[in-house]
Design an enzyme around this catalytic site. Structure first.
Site: not given
Ligand code: ZN
Length: 221
Positions: A114, A117
């Site tokens: 993602h 992060c």
């Molecule tokens: Zn992460």
């Protein structure tokens, strides 16, 4: 009370610490009642056992989970850790993969990274984080392998986003080099894919992970 009113998205900040678990239990009670009313077959099936078709590997970050798939409990077997890493020397990681592949016989493994992060940002910042530095070693190896490309990206956010993507690709390859996965890919066409979640939009994007050029070096006969 309407369904909408029962759905609380955040734990109230004013709660005392010892009020948090009672609050969570109350939330769970409402969720269980809603699920039992709307989809009673889901809980009945879950009482018998699990037959998930997907192993989901994600980050521990509170903003991203398999909940973004909008599937019922029982659909996805899950493993999450900081920065969605799949090291071959971690007993928990190996056990999850072995159980998912051998016992549950999942058809698809998904590595989900993602954007934004914290693990990836810490790795790029070179900040000392104690024990966590050992865990992030795997991610630092990815950074070192792609050092020239990353240092060529001047924008900090773009550089972080790129390492998020490179890390997903590296972890897909890491999974593909695990013995049970090698066997299942050959014997029953198990697939391993990478996706990236955007915390700002809630959307997943499929990542085009190049084939592992060194795959043959990890096959033992
Ligand atoms: Zn992460």
């Amino acid at each position: 009370m309407t369904d909408a009113a029962e759905i609380i998205r955040e734990i109230p900040r004013e709660l005392a610490n010892d009020q948090i678990v009672p609050f969570l239990l109350k939330q769970n009670s409402a969720w269980a009642a809603r699920t039992a009313a709307a989809r009673p077959e889901v809980l009945a099936e879950n009482a018998v056992g699990q037959t998930p078709q997907v192993l989901w590997i994600g980050c521990s970050d509170s903003r991203i989970s398999e909940a973004c798939l909008d599937l019922q409990p029982g659909s996805v077997f899950v493993h999450r850790n900081i920065a969605n890493l799949m090291p071959h020397d971690d007993m928990c990681t190996l056990s999850v993969v072995l159980f998912a592949v051998h016992t549950l016989r999942v058809r698809q493994i998904v590595v989900c990274g993602h954007y934004d992060c914290g693990g990836v940002k810490a790795c790029l910042d070179n900040k000392r984080l104690g024990l966590l530095d050992n865990w992030l070693k795997n991610l630092r190896d990815v950074k070192v392998r792609h050092r020239a490309e990353l240092e060529g990206i001047k924008d900090e956010k773009q550089r972080t986003d790129r390492l998020v993507e490179l890390n997903v690709a590296a972890q897909v390859h890491s999974v593909q080099r695990m013995t049970p996965v090698i066997d299942a890919m050959r014997e029953r066409d198990l697939k391993v894919s990478g996706v990236v979640y955007d915390v700002a939009t809630g959307k997943l994007r499929h990542l085009d992970v190049p084939p592992d050029a060194d795959a043959d070096q990890y096959i033992c006969y």
